[in-house]
Design a protein around this motif. Structure first.
Motif, PDB file in Angstrom:
ATOM      1  N   ILE A 137     -80.467  30.759  32.561  1.00  0.00           N
ATOM      2  CA  ILE A 137     -79.464  30.921  31.494  1.00  0.00           C
ATOM      3  C   ILE A 137     -78.407  29.805  31.508  1.00  0.00           C
ATOM      4  O   ILE A 137     -78.199  29.165  32.528  1.00  0.00           O
ATOM      5  N   TRP A 181     -74.324  28.166  30.382  1.00  0.00           N
ATOM      6  CA  TRP A 181     -72.953  28.474  30.791  1.00  0.00           C
ATOM      7  C   TRP A 181     -72.058  28.955  29.652  1.00  0.00           C
ATOM      8  O   TRP A 181     -70.894  29.246  29.874  1.00  0.00           O
ATOM      9  N   LYS A 203     -81.601  32.873  37.292  1.00  0.00           N
ATOM     10  CA  LYS A 203     -80.796  31.725  37.721  1.00  0.00           C
ATOM     11  C   LYS A 203     -79.686  31.434  36.708  1.00  0.00           C
ATOM     12  O   LYS A 203     -79.950  30.958  35.610  1.00  0.00           O
ATOM     13  N   GLU A 223     -75.037  26.391  36.721  1.00  0.00           N
ATOM     14  CA  GLU A 223     -74.308  25.976  37.926  1.00  0.00           C
ATOM     15  C   GLU A 223     -72.790  25.946  37.736  1.00  0.00           C
ATOM     16  O   GLU A 223     -72.047  26.009  38.716  1.00  0.00           O
ATOM     17  N   THR A 229     -82.826  30.201  28.260  1.00  0.00           N
ATOM     18  CA  THR A 229     -81.854  29.866  27.211  1.00  0.00           C
ATOM     19  C   THR A 229     -81.125  28.615  27.665  1.00  0.00           C
ATOM     20  O   THR A 229     -80.614  28.568  28.780  1.00  0.00           O
ATOM     21  N   GLY A 230     -81.107  27.613  26.792  1.00  0.00           N
ATOM     22  CA  GLY A 230     -80.438  26.366  27.143  1.00  0.00           C
ATOM     23  C   GLY A 230     -80.781  25.284  26.140  1.00  0.00           C
ATOM     24  O   GLY A 230     -81.102  25.570  24.978  1.00  0.00           O
ATOM     25  N   SER A 231     -80.753  24.064  26.596  1.00  0.00           N
ATOM     26  CA  SER A 231     -80.923  22.938  25.673  1.00  0.00           C
ATOM     27  C   SER A 231     -82.384  22.762  25.261  1.00  0.00           C
ATOM     28  O   SER A 231     -83.303  23.147  26.003  1.00  0.00           O
ATOM     29  N   GLU A 241     -84.883  30.122  24.064  1.00  0.00           N
ATOM     30  CA  GLU A 241     -83.759  30.181  23.102  1.00  0.00           C
ATOM     31  C   GLU A 241     -83.009  28.867  23.262  1.00  0.00           C
ATOM     32  O   GLU A 241     -82.348  28.646  24.276  1.00  0.00           O
ATOM     33  N   LEU A 242     -83.108  27.991  22.266  1.00  0.00           N
ATOM     34  CA  LEU A 242     -82.648  26.611  22.468  1.00  0.00           C
ATOM     35  C   LEU A 242     -81.461  26.244  21.574  1.00  0.00           C
ATOM     36  O   LEU A 242     -80.724  27.105  21.138  1.00  0.00           O
ATOM     37  N   GLY A 243     -81.324  24.959  21.298  1.00  0.00           N
ATOM     38  CA  GLY A 243     -80.131  24.472  20.609  1.00  0.00           C
ATOM     39  C   GLY A 243     -80.096  24.792  19.120  1.00  0.00           C
ATOM     40  O   GLY A 243     -81.030  25.369  18.559  1.00  0.00           O
ATOM     41  N   CYS A 301     -74.560  28.196  20.590  1.00  0.00           N
ATOM     42  CA  CYS A 301     -75.804  27.630  20.064  1.00  0.00           C
ATOM     43  C   CYS A 301     -75.893  27.786  18.549  1.00  0.00           C
ATOM     44  O   CYS A 301     -76.417  26.935  17.853  1.00  0.00           O
ATOM     45  N   GLU A 330     -76.858  18.179  18.179  1.00  0.00           N
ATOM     46  CA  GLU A 330     -75.983  19.255  18.648  1.00  0.00           C
ATOM     47  C   GLU A 330     -74.894  18.681  19.561  1.00  0.00           C
ATOM     48  O   GLU A 330     -75.196  18.025  20.553  1.00  0.00           O
TER      49      GLU A 330
HETATM   50  P1  NAD Z   1     -79.204  23.150  29.901  1.00  0.00           P
HETATM   51  O1  NAD Z   1     -80.551  23.144  29.276  1.00  0.00           O
HETATM   52  O2  NAD Z   1     -78.688  21.890  30.474  1.00  0.00           O
HETATM   53  O3  NAD Z   1     -79.159  24.207  31.093  1.00  0.00           O
HETATM   54  C1  NAD Z   1     -79.534  25.560  30.895  1.00  0.00           C
HETATM   55  C2  NAD Z   1     -80.010  26.131  32.217  1.00  0.00           C
HETATM   56  O4  NAD Z   1     -81.206  25.449  32.611  1.00  0.00           O
HETATM   57  C3  NAD Z   1     -79.031  25.976  33.369  1.00  0.00           C
HETATM   58  O5  NAD Z   1     -79.101  27.126  34.167  1.00  0.00           O
HETATM   59  C4  NAD Z   1     -79.577  24.756  34.104  1.00  0.00           C
HETATM   60  O6  NAD Z   1     -79.231  24.741  35.472  1.00  0.00           O
HETATM   61  C5  NAD Z   1     -81.069  24.942  33.929  1.00  0.00           C
HETATM   62  N1  NAD Z   1     -81.874  23.713  34.005  1.00  0.00           N
HETATM   63  C6  NAD Z   1     -81.477  22.431  33.799  1.00  0.00           C
HETATM   64  N2  NAD Z   1     -82.533  21.599  33.940  1.00  0.00           N
HETATM   65  C7  NAD Z   1     -83.607  22.377  34.228  1.00  0.00           C
HETATM   66  C8  NAD Z   1     -84.988  22.114  34.469  1.00  0.00           C
HETATM   67  N3  NAD Z   1     -85.485  20.871  34.441  1.00  0.00           N
HETATM   68  N4  NAD Z   1     -85.817  23.157  34.705  1.00  0.00           N
HETATM   69  C9  NAD Z   1     -85.354  24.414  34.727  1.00  0.00           C
HETATM   70  N5  NAD Z   1     -84.056  24.734  34.523  1.00  0.00           N
HETATM   71  C10 NAD Z   1     -83.193  23.734  34.265  1.00  0.00           C
HETATM   72  O7  NAD Z   1     -78.236  23.745  28.799  1.00  0.00           O
HETATM   73  P2  NAD Z   1     -76.672  24.009  28.920  1.00  0.00           P
HETATM   74  O8  NAD Z   1     -75.973  22.723  28.733  1.00  0.00           O
HETATM   75  O9  NAD Z   1     -76.366  24.829  30.126  1.00  0.00           O
HETATM   76  O10 NAD Z   1     -76.429  24.988  27.679  1.00  0.00           O
HETATM   77  C11 NAD Z   1     -76.216  24.520  26.427  1.00  0.00           C
HETATM   78  C12 NAD Z   1     -77.462  24.620  25.573  1.00  0.00           C
HETATM   79  O11 NAD Z   1     -77.904  25.986  25.540  1.00  0.00           O
HETATM   80  C13 NAD Z   1     -77.195  24.243  24.142  1.00  0.00           C
HETATM   81  O12 NAD Z   1     -78.228  23.412  23.691  1.00  0.00           O
HETATM   82  C14 NAD Z   1     -77.208  25.583  23.407  1.00  0.00           C
HETATM   83  O13 NAD Z   1     -77.529  25.487  22.043  1.00  0.00           O
HETATM   84  C15 NAD Z   1     -78.212  26.346  24.186  1.00  0.00           C
HETATM   85  N6  NAD Z   1     -78.063  27.794  23.988  1.00  0.00           N
HETATM   86  C16 NAD Z   1     -78.960  28.450  23.203  1.00  0.00           C
HETATM   87  C17 NAD Z   1     -78.819  29.822  22.966  1.00  0.00           C
HETATM   88  C18 NAD Z   1     -79.794  30.570  22.098  1.00  0.00           C
HETATM   89  O14 NAD Z   1     -79.777  31.790  22.120  1.00  0.00           O
HETATM   90  N7  NAD Z   1     -80.651  29.877  21.341  1.00  0.00           N
HETATM   91  C19 NAD Z   1     -77.759  30.523  23.541  1.00  0.00           C
HETATM   92  C20 NAD Z   1     -76.856  29.824  24.344  1.00  0.00           C
HETATM   93  C21 NAD Z   1     -77.020  28.457  24.567  1.00  0.00           C
END
Ligand code: NAD
Length: 482
Positions: free
Chosen positions: A161, A163, A187, A190, A238-240, A261-263, A295, A392
């Motif tokens: 997830i 931050w 996880k 950080e 959920t992340g980038s 769930e991405l950007g 997001c 984004e």
């Molecule tokens: P990020 O992708 O950098 O990190 C997300 C998570 O992935 C963190 O826990 C990170 O430690 C982990 N991570 C990083 N590299 C990894 C890898 N190679 N393998 C596995 N895990 C890894 O994203 P962020 O900067 O923490 O969050 C912002 C992003 O999240 C934005 O793009 C936002 O749009 C997206 N987001 C999407 C939703 C949704 O529901 N679609 C909701 C919240 C945030």
């Protein structure tokens, strides 16, 4: 002419006396807090003052092995064998305990992540317990969710997830997984591990069988070890979009299921017949809520030509009254940027916006000296091909364009690699139906923005993701239907 506000609220900070935080947090594996095998710790800091709050154990490969094997054991021996109504009671208990400790969770969320207490108190924490309540209800009713089918759990889920909504994202992940009989290794991000560690305490208090939920901290390397672990059945991320693409490649051919769930880069569309003052509040909510760390933030504004000057003038006036500052103050509208890295990224995009020829306006608010801050910012005179319109930013930065016709704005809104969300402001139901049908986005709000409910699915088209969370759809990511 720029008008600055000539009034101030007295400070109204939320007390921190009632919260309990340890100086050091270990990993949560097999129902216990245990140090990492390699003994490494990292600091988690308060982004509003750059002070260290606690240190947190960093999980390496050997810790991931331990966590996954404890989740597997719990899956085989206890959780998948338990009567669904009994599982539901545990999930219900987590919801209740979270609700009872909501004040403590809100304060810690604001300290660790920088978001205003009004948001963590009124949005993050109540919605998190609502998610656990909602999915607790489904645990023994899966035959009604999937009539004529039998819903079987997948096994061990690895969940990663971001931050921006630390506790809420943990709830989105854990609640449906547990209700459907899966065990979990979660996880957190950080920069925001603390509410997840507090949630581990709640999970202990709820007496969940050991190993059903394991929580491991660390950055990308820890996440990779989880994604690539051979005994994981499903990855929920959920992340980038960048990391989402990495995960898709990493799990290809492995048989692991995944939801992503991405950007996003949502279009927020204001028609001439909209209630303008209401729409201004909607724009503010769409892009400045949670420092734009959302997001589904409405980061592209499309205003119909005839009202563009009026909307922009009113928006600028409203931006000047927004209070940026102490996340724990109940008057604060906009808190701290989550990390130095994110602040640098926002600044990079704002410089880029100027280079691309955009006209910038920033709120006249004063920013605290220490910590990571960014003033609400808008750009006019930008075009579809500009990077600040396409990419984004994930900060309080809005790109504004105008349009003349319904078809034109639909084309512009769809001209994006993302498709997570959108908004439409109009007096006419027919326009709402047309726009919401023709824009390819997972959720589109009409005459409101950023509203969530555990019963509504949330997920993206195109580069915004695969699968949905929330609602009955959220159950589907954790079951095999036979
Ligand atoms: P990020 O992708 O950098 O990190 C997300 C998570 O992935 C963190 O826990 C990170 O430690 C982990 N991570 C990083 N590299 C990894 C890898 N190679 N393998 C596995 N895990 C890894 O994203 P962020 O900067 O923490 O969050 C912002 C992003 O999240 C934005 O793009 C936002 O749009 C997206 N987001 C999407 C939703 C949704 O529901 N679609 C909701 C919240 C945030």
């Amino acid at each position: 002419m720029r008008k600055t506000k000539n009034w101030e609220y007295s400070p109204a900070p939320e007390s921190t006396d009632h919260i309990k935080l340890k100086k050091q947090y270990d990993l949560f594996i097999n129902g216990e807090f245990v140090p990492g095998v390699e003994g490494r710790y990292f600091d988690t800091i308060n982004p509003s003052n750059e002070e260290k709050i606690a240190e947190v154990a960093e999980a390496g490969k050997a810790d991931i092995d331990k966590a996954v094997s404890s989740a597997r054991k719990a899956y085989n021996k206890t959780w998948s064998k338990m009567l669904p109504k009994e599982r539901g009671k545990y999930v219900f208990r987590i919801a209740r305990l979270l609700q009872e400790r909501s004040r403590e969770f809100s304060v810690i969320e604001s300290m660790d992540g920088g978001k205003p207490i009004r948001e963590s108190r009124d949005v993050d924490v109540p919605l998190s317990s609502a998610h656990f309540f909602y999915y607790a209800g489904w645990a023994d009713k899966l035959e009604y969710a999937f009539p004529g089918r039998v819903a079987k759990p997948l096994g061990v889920a690895g969940q990663i997830i971001p931050w921006n909504f630390p506790l809420l994202m943990a709830a989105w992940k854990l609640a449906p997984a547990l209700a459907t009989g899966n065990t979990v290794v979660l996880k957190p991000a950080e920069t925001t591990p603390l509410t997840a560690m507090k949630l581990a305490e709640v999970i202990q208090e709820a007496d969940l069988p050991p190993g059903v939920v394991n929580i491991v901290n660390g950055g990308g390397t820890t996440g990779q070890a989880l994604v690539n672990h051979r005994d994981i059945d499903k990855i929920a991320f959920t992340g980038s979009t960048e990391v989402g693409k990495y995960i898709m490649k990493a799990v290809a051919g492995s048989g692991k299921k995944y939801t992503l769930e991405l950007g996003g880069k949502a279009a927020n569309i204001i028609f001439e017949d909209a209630a303008i003052d209401q729409a201004i509040e909607g724009i503010v909510n769409a892009i400045f809520f949670n420092q734009g760390h959302v997001c589904c933030a409405g980061s592209r504004l499309y205003v119909q030509e005839g009202i563009a000057d009026e909307v922009i003038l009113k928006l600028q006036g409203r931006m000047d009254t927004l209070i940026v500052g102490d996340p724990l103050d109940k008057n604060t509208d906009i808190g701290a940027i989550n990390s130095k890295m994110q602040l640098d990224k926002i600044k990079m995009y704002v410089d880029l916006g100027k280079d691309e020829g955009g006209t910038i306006y920033q709120s006249s608010c004063s920013l605290p000296k220490k910590g990571y801050w960014f003033a609400p910012t808008i750009f006019k005179d930008v075009s579809q091909s500009n990077r600040i319109v396409q990419e984004e930013i994930f900060g309080p930065v809005l790109a504004i364009q105008t349009f003349r016709t319904v078809d034109e704005v639909i084309t512009k809104a769809n001209n994006s690699p993302y498709g997570l969300s959108g908004g439409v402001w109009t007096d006419k139901g027919s326009k709402i139906f047309k726009v919401t049908q023709d824009i390819r986005a997972g959720v589109i709000w009409a005459n409101t923005f950023n509203k969530f409910d555990p019963g509504s699915p949330f997920g993206g088209y195109k580069e915004s993701g695969v699968g949905s969370e929330g609602g009955i759809e959220g159950l589907m990511g954790y079951v095999e239907l036979v």
